[in-house]
Design an enzyme around this catalytic site. Structure first.
Site, PDB file in Angstrom:
ATOM      1  N   CYS A 114      22.014 -11.916  34.592  1.00  0.00           N
ATOM      2  CA  CYS A 114      21.341 -10.970  33.441  1.00  0.00           C
ATOM      3  C   CYS A 114      20.261 -12.046  32.373  1.00  0.00           C
ATOM      4  CB  CYS A 114      21.724 -10.166  33.290  1.00  0.00           C
ATOM      5  SG  CYS A 114      22.532  -8.738  33.851  1.00  0.00           S
ATOM      6  N   HIS A 247      17.457  -7.799  27.118  1.00  0.00           N
ATOM      7  CA  HIS A 247      17.610  -7.588  28.459  1.00  0.00           C
ATOM      8  C   HIS A 247      17.926  -5.791  28.319  1.00  0.00           C
ATOM      9  CE1 HIS A 247      20.235  -7.063  31.986  1.00  0.00           C
ATOM     10  NE2 HIS A 247      20.928  -7.182  31.728  1.00  0.00           N
ATOM     11  N   ASN A 277      19.248  -1.334  34.346  1.00  0.00           N
ATOM     12  CA  ASN A 277      19.678  -2.821  34.673  1.00  0.00           C
ATOM     13  C   ASN A 277      19.043  -3.223  35.847  1.00  0.00           C
ATOM     14  OD1 ASN A 277      20.109  -5.336  33.919  1.00  0.00           O
ATOM     15  ND2 ASN A 277      22.775  -4.543  33.685  1.00  0.00           N
TER      16      ASN A 277
END
Length: 320
Positions: A114, A247, A277
């Site tokens: 990520c 993020h 996500n």
């Protein structure tokens, strides 16, 4: 002084949009439960014949169009991904082929999950500032739906597929102002995919394993710290930040960072509700969304920050 400035952005989401209610028909969960804990309402899932490189190439085409550049003018390609098309070659070289780039420019992948886009953007910035590249294509692309256990309600509700891309170009005016990357492998057990392919056999689980509370606690602490560090080291203050582009993993983590910096959520580009996500794709996806919606404007100061398994984390302060 030579700077690296964003000259164009693009993004791509697969057509299949899956709601929380859709997931509630397959696992023991509910829209209320998912929304309250994560802020996620929808996520996009790649079709069976869609690969990570397909998503990346679509986002790249849109970024090139926005930059007004031909693909042949690209002299560096970096793809941040934890879900490559294959063991090798790199997804970046596959994207290079799909874009019809035949100039022999370097193309490679970066794997920091990520935080991958932060790592890739920082690497491209170094290439441009050193004169080794003039127009870099930096892409975050993931198909996390393929490493999610769809029977595990604690993880399958969190992730989605997608891609975001930026063209980073040499400029005489400020672009990337400062960046910082960090990692600590002592926490690898909190978030990982332990499976391996060896001698034609899969050993270990091929699915995401996550200690949710442990990840949350570490992320909140480290994202606040690295945001402070990047802003201070650049000689800026939090009040000078026009937009946080974080993020998109969990709304509560995002809110925590904004609160720590003394910034309202009105200064945060938020897409987690629509995308879930998407790992390395989430920041460039959010960035492109913010730019195309008219939220983000030229000359504004942006703070990009994210954290992923490893742990690996990073932040970039830039002027758009």
């Amino acid at each position: 002084m030579q700077y690296a400035k964003i000259s164009g952005t693009g993004s791509y989401l697969p057509a299949n949009r899956v709601s929380n209610d859709d997931l509630a028909q397959k696992v023991d969960t509910s829209d209320e439960w998912i929304t309250a804990r994560t802020g996620i309402k929808f996520r996009h899932i790649a079709a069976e014949n869609e690969k990570t490189s397909d998503l990346a190439a679509e986002a790249a085409h849109r970024a090139l169009d926005a930059a007004g550049l031909d693909s042949g003018e690209i002299d560096l390609i970096i793809v941040a991904t934890a879900t490559p098309d294959m063991q090798f070659p790199s997804t970046a070289t596959i994207v290079q082929q799909k874009l019809g780039i035949t100039n022999g420019c370097p193309a490679f992948d970066v794997q920091a999950v990520c935080a991958g886009f932060m790592y890739a953007l920082t690497t491209a910035n170094a290439y441009i500032k050193s004169g080794m590249a003039k127009n870099a294509l930096v892409i975050g692309a993931e198909t996390f739906s393929r490493i999610v256990d769809w029977n595990d309600r604690t993880t399958c509700v969190l992730f989605g597929d997608g891609a975001g891309a930026v063209v980073l170009s040499a400029s005489d005016t400020p672009g990337i102002i400062h960046s910082k990357l960090k990692a600590d492998g002592n926490y690898l057990k909190l978030l990982n995919v332990p499976g391996q392919i060896a001698c034609g056999k899969v050993s270990g689980s091929p699915y995401i394993s996550m200690d949710g509370p442990g990840v949350f606690k570490f992320a909140v602490k480290m994202l606040s710290k690295i945001a402070d560090d990047v802003i201070e080291e650049a000689g800026y203050t939090a009040a000078q930040i026009d937009w946080i582009v974080p993020h998109q993993a969990n709304r509560r983590i995002i809110e925590s960072t904004a609160k720590h910096l003394g910034l309202s959520m009105d200064k945060v580009v938020l897409t987690v509700q629509d995308h879930g996500n998407t790992s390395a794709a989430s920041i460039p996806l959010a960035l492109d969304t913010g730019i195309r919606s008219g939220q983000i404007k030229r000359g504004q100061n942006l703070l990009l920050e994210g954290i992923g398994g490893g742990f690996a984390w990073g932040a970039v302060l830039l002027q758009y």
